[in-house]
Design a protein around this motif. Structure first.
Motif, PDB file in Angstrom:
ATOM      1  N   PRO A   1      -1.373   0.900  10.763  1.00 23.59           N
ATOM      2  CA  PRO A   1      -1.797   0.400   9.308  1.00 23.59           C
ATOM      3  C   PRO A   1      -0.540  -0.057   8.660  1.00 23.59           C
ATOM      4  CG  PRO A   1      -1.968   2.809  10.184  1.00 23.59           C
ATOM      5  CD  PRO A   1      -1.408   2.240  10.947  1.00 23.59           C
ATOM      6  N   VAL A   2       0.432   0.102   8.548  1.00 20.70           N
ATOM      7  CA  VAL A   2       1.419  -0.379   7.812  1.00 20.70           C
ATOM      8  C   VAL A   2       1.758  -1.840   8.199  1.00 20.70           C
ATOM      9  CG1 VAL A   2       3.804  -0.544   7.151  1.00 20.70           C
ATOM     10  CG2 VAL A   2       2.752   1.699   7.382  1.00 20.70           C
ATOM     11  N   SER A   3       1.503  -2.207   9.530  1.00 20.64           N
ATOM     12  CA  SER A   3       1.649  -3.522  10.045  1.00 20.64           C
ATOM     13  C   SER A   3       0.546  -4.291   9.441  1.00 20.64           C
ATOM     14  CB  SER A   3       1.617  -3.677  11.330  1.00 20.64           C
ATOM     15  OG  SER A   3       2.813  -2.935  12.044  1.00 20.64           O
ATOM     16  N   THR A   4      -0.544  -3.609   9.523  1.00 21.82           N
ATOM     17  CA  THR A   4      -1.773  -4.282   8.774  1.00 21.82           C
ATOM     18  C   THR A   4      -1.711  -4.790   7.552  1.00 21.82           C
ATOM     19  OG1 THR A   4      -2.997  -3.191  10.509  1.00 21.82           O
ATOM     20  CG2 THR A   4      -4.355  -4.388   8.809  1.00 21.82           C
ATOM     21  N   LEU A   5      -1.162  -3.641   6.790  1.00 16.79           N
ATOM     22  CA  LEU A   5      -0.988  -3.892   5.356  1.00 16.79           C
ATOM     23  C   LEU A   5      -0.067  -5.187   4.923  1.00 16.79           C
ATOM     24  CD1 LEU A   5      -0.840  -3.055   2.299  1.00 16.79           C
ATOM     25  CD2 LEU A   5       0.864  -1.497   3.066  1.00 16.79           C
ATOM     26  N   CYS A   6       1.131  -5.151   5.756  1.00 21.44           N
ATOM     27  CA  CYS A   6       2.013  -6.106   5.722  1.00 21.44           C
ATOM     28  C   CYS A   6       1.403  -7.503   5.861  1.00 21.44           C
ATOM     29  CB  CYS A   6       3.304  -6.124   6.426  1.00 21.44           C
ATOM     30  SG  CYS A   6       4.415  -4.656   6.105  1.00 21.44           S
TER      31      CYS A   6
ATOM     32  N   GLU B   1       4.355  -4.079  -4.284  1.00 21.32           N
ATOM     33  CA  GLU B   1       2.943  -4.416  -4.445  1.00 21.32           C
ATOM     34  C   GLU B   1       2.277  -2.901  -3.843  1.00 21.32           C
ATOM     35  OE1 GLU B   1       0.015  -7.004  -5.220  1.00 21.32           O
ATOM     36  OE2 GLU B   1       2.029  -7.086  -5.481  1.00 21.32           O
ATOM     37  N   SER B   2       2.695  -2.407  -2.857  1.00 22.38           N
ATOM     38  CA  SER B   2       1.939  -1.169  -2.361  1.00 22.38           C
ATOM     39  C   SER B   2       2.069   0.005  -3.382  1.00 22.38           C
ATOM     40  CB  SER B   2       2.327  -0.829  -1.071  1.00 22.38           C
ATOM     41  OG  SER B   2       3.443  -0.177  -0.924  1.00 22.38           O
ATOM     42  N   VAL B   3       3.008  -0.152  -4.231  1.00 22.56           N
ATOM     43  CA  VAL B   3       3.213   1.102  -5.094  1.00 22.56           C
ATOM     44  C   VAL B   3       2.878   0.790  -6.586  1.00 22.56           C
ATOM     45  CG1 VAL B   3       5.109   2.349  -6.233  1.00 22.56           C
ATOM     46  CG2 VAL B   3       5.049   2.161  -3.713  1.00 22.56           C
ATOM     47  N   GLU B   4       2.986  -0.146  -6.991  1.00 17.89           N
ATOM     48  CA  GLU B   4       2.580  -0.686  -8.289  1.00 17.89           C
ATOM     49  C   GLU B   4       1.438  -1.803  -8.220  1.00 17.89           C
ATOM     50  OE1 GLU B   4       6.075  -2.599 -10.310  1.00 17.89           O
ATOM     51  OE2 GLU B   4       7.319  -0.975  -9.551  1.00 17.89           O
TER      52      GLU B   4
ATOM     53  N   TYR C   1      -4.053   1.522  -4.775  1.00 17.44           N
ATOM     54  CA  TYR C   1      -5.072   2.627  -4.621  1.00 17.44           C
ATOM     55  C   TYR C   1      -5.616   3.037  -3.542  1.00 17.44           C
ATOM     56  CZ  TYR C   1      -4.862   1.049  -9.796  1.00 17.44           C
ATOM     57  OH  TYR C   1      -4.500   0.873 -10.962  1.00 17.44           O
ATOM     58  N   PHE C   2      -5.249   2.345  -2.436  1.00 21.10           N
ATOM     59  CA  PHE C   2      -5.774   2.587  -1.284  1.00 21.10           C
ATOM     60  C   PHE C   2      -4.801   2.701   0.012  1.00 21.10           C
ATOM     61  CE2 PHE C   2      -6.498  -1.788   0.096  1.00 21.10           C
ATOM     62  CZ  PHE C   2      -6.435  -2.448  -1.315  1.00 21.10           C
ATOM     63  N   VAL C   3      -3.467   2.482  -0.339  1.00 21.97           N
ATOM     64  CA  VAL C   3      -2.675   2.319   0.608  1.00 21.97           C
ATOM     65  C   VAL C   3      -1.252   2.984   0.093  1.00 21.97           C
ATOM     66  CG1 VAL C   3      -3.365   0.277   1.842  1.00 21.97           C
ATOM     67  CG2 VAL C   3      -1.542   0.118   0.152  1.00 21.97           C
ATOM     68  N   ASP C   4      -0.391   3.448   0.904  1.00 20.72           N
ATOM     69  CA  ASP C   4       0.771   3.585   0.205  1.00 20.72           C
ATOM     70  C   ASP C   4       2.118   3.495   1.843  1.00 20.72           C
ATOM     71  OD1 ASP C   4       2.859   6.305   0.239  1.00 20.72           O
ATOM     72  OD2 ASP C   4       0.912   6.683   1.155  1.00 20.72           O
ATOM     73  N   ALA C   5       2.936   2.580   1.294  1.00 24.14           N
ATOM     74  CA  ALA C   5       4.053   2.543   2.332  1.00 24.14           C
ATOM     75  C   ALA C   5       5.280   2.601   1.503  1.00 24.14           C
ATOM     76  CB  ALA C   5       3.758   1.109   2.817  1.00 24.14           C
ATOM     77  N   SER C   6       6.411   3.017   2.628  1.00 26.05           N
ATOM     78  CA  SER C   6       7.801   3.088   2.023  1.00 26.05           C
ATOM     79  C   SER C   6       8.641   2.037   2.820  1.00 26.05           C
ATOM     80  CB  SER C   6       8.147   4.397   2.125  1.00 26.05           C
ATOM     81  OG  SER C   6       8.156   4.937   3.476  1.00 26.05           O
ATOM     82  N   TYR C   7       9.999   2.025   2.396  1.00 18.62           N
ATOM     83  CA  TYR C   7      10.668   1.027   2.910  1.00 18.62           C
ATOM     84  C   TYR C   7      11.008   1.762   4.298  1.00 18.62           C
ATOM     85  CZ  TYR C   7      12.258  -0.498  -1.517  1.00 18.62           C
ATOM     86  OH  TYR C   7      12.633  -0.894  -2.817  1.00 18.62           O
ATOM     87  N   GLY C   8      11.137   2.774   4.516  1.00 17.22           N
ATOM     88  CA  GLY C   8      11.210   3.339   5.906  1.00 17.22           C
ATOM     89  C   GLY C   8      10.064   2.933   6.770  1.00 17.22           C
TER      90      GLY C   8
END
Lengths: 187, 187
Positions: free
Chosen positions: B8-13, B30-33, B38-45
């Motif tokens: 999922p994170v790869s797809t988001l990127c 972008e994924s936090v602010e 509203y529909f994803v969330d990803a962190s540096y890690g």
DNA sequence: CCGAGATATATCGAACCGGGATATAGCCAC
DNA sequence: GTGGCTATATCCCGGTTCGATATATCTCGG
């Protein structure tokens, strides 16, 4: 108390155990098929370690039932300390809901996707929402004696109803945003 | 293609990079602010390893800008193979939304909780929903030229509106389900 | 009646993810 | 001028996912 903040899965386990003892298997089923499935989700790999931690912290006790042949049934029960920890965890401000939506990612990416893909995603989502709402309506009767479940089901039905409504009214707009299938000369 | 299913994170990127090149830092923001929050969330890690994998698979390329003093800016761009992989990933049926709601866990557990805790959770949630909707209304104007963002914002506003409405109409019922503060003699 | 698959139940491991700590250097506020 | 924020990437630990494995009963199709 060894840890002051319970992990989400631990909180979930305590919340389920508060309604009665259960095995890890049953907790998983509850979080995938039961009343909790609309707002949590947990897998074996998180539930069993969480239960072990909770037992270690004295928040739950384990009772083992050995049936011949089958794996040992480990039945977990919440302790008074566990109830306290659950109330403490749920007393913290809940924060915003977290939503993970593959569908909305498709919607956001619509300008770069073939219209057929967008349309398929919309149709699939409409189908899923309709199914889900039917299921919720069917179980409303069964749980009418548990008012908190009824409250949640009502909430879910309201949100899904709006969702479906928006989808049906605006599906065409979204598909229209998608990359037209013929004119792909200009990127 | 070394992996046939993107995480999922790869797809988001890839989805974000499809709109233009970016650094890992910007993707995270972008994924936090941004529009995706509203529909994803990803962190540096998760983002940086995902970008490394994507680069390794040839789905993105990296260009490094060295500014004196600062850490190297690694600017990622999507490749044609990356676009193909993104479309393939988004073409799979999206499945139901996943919702993680601490609030609904509180609601479900209401019979075992003090009324004050339930009331605090309801109030907090009402506040968050109101804030969120205000923010969405404010940004509607800025993104009126990107129709897919407008579509998503409309969707979010509709859902949150219903949510808030249900909450305001049924808050008292939920608080009434909670354990009354005085009569705690009978468990 | 035999094997395929589902059910009930727990464990393990590899990969993946989240959140915080770390490094660094300008910039802004007080 | 000191402390905190922004921009930027990396590392790490613990938690999580998802699939594989084990095993006994039960059920269903052939």
């Amino acid at each position: 108390m060894s840890t002051d903040t319970l992990s989400p899965v631990s909180t979930l386990c305590l919340a389920i155990l508060q309604c009665g003892e259960a095995t890890g298997y049953e907790i998983k089923k509850e979080s995938v098929e039961g009343d909790y499935r609309y707002f949590v989700d947990a897998s074996y790999g998180s539930i069993y370690p969480a239960l072990a931690r909770l037992a270690n912290d004295g928040y739950v006790t384990v009772r083992e039932e050995t049936h011949p042949g089958r794996p040992i049934r480990k039945i977990y029960s919440i302790t008074p300390e566990g109830t306290d920890a659950l109330i403490a965890a749920l007393s913290q401000p809940p924060g915003p809901d977290q939503r993970r939506s593959r569908f909305l990612l498709v919607a956001k990416s619509a300008p770069h996707l073939p219209a057929a893909v967008v349309k398929a995603a919309v149709d699939e989502r409409r189908r899923l929402l309709t199914e889900e709402m039917e299921h919720l309506r069917r179980i409303t009767a069964d749980y009418s004696d548990e008012p908190s479940v009824a409250w949640i089901v009502g909430y879910g039905l309201a949100c899904m109803g709006t969702s479906l409504d928006y989808l049906e009214k605006n599906a065409d707009d979204l598909v229209a945003i998608a990359k037209p299938p013929l004119a792909d000369a200009a990127e």
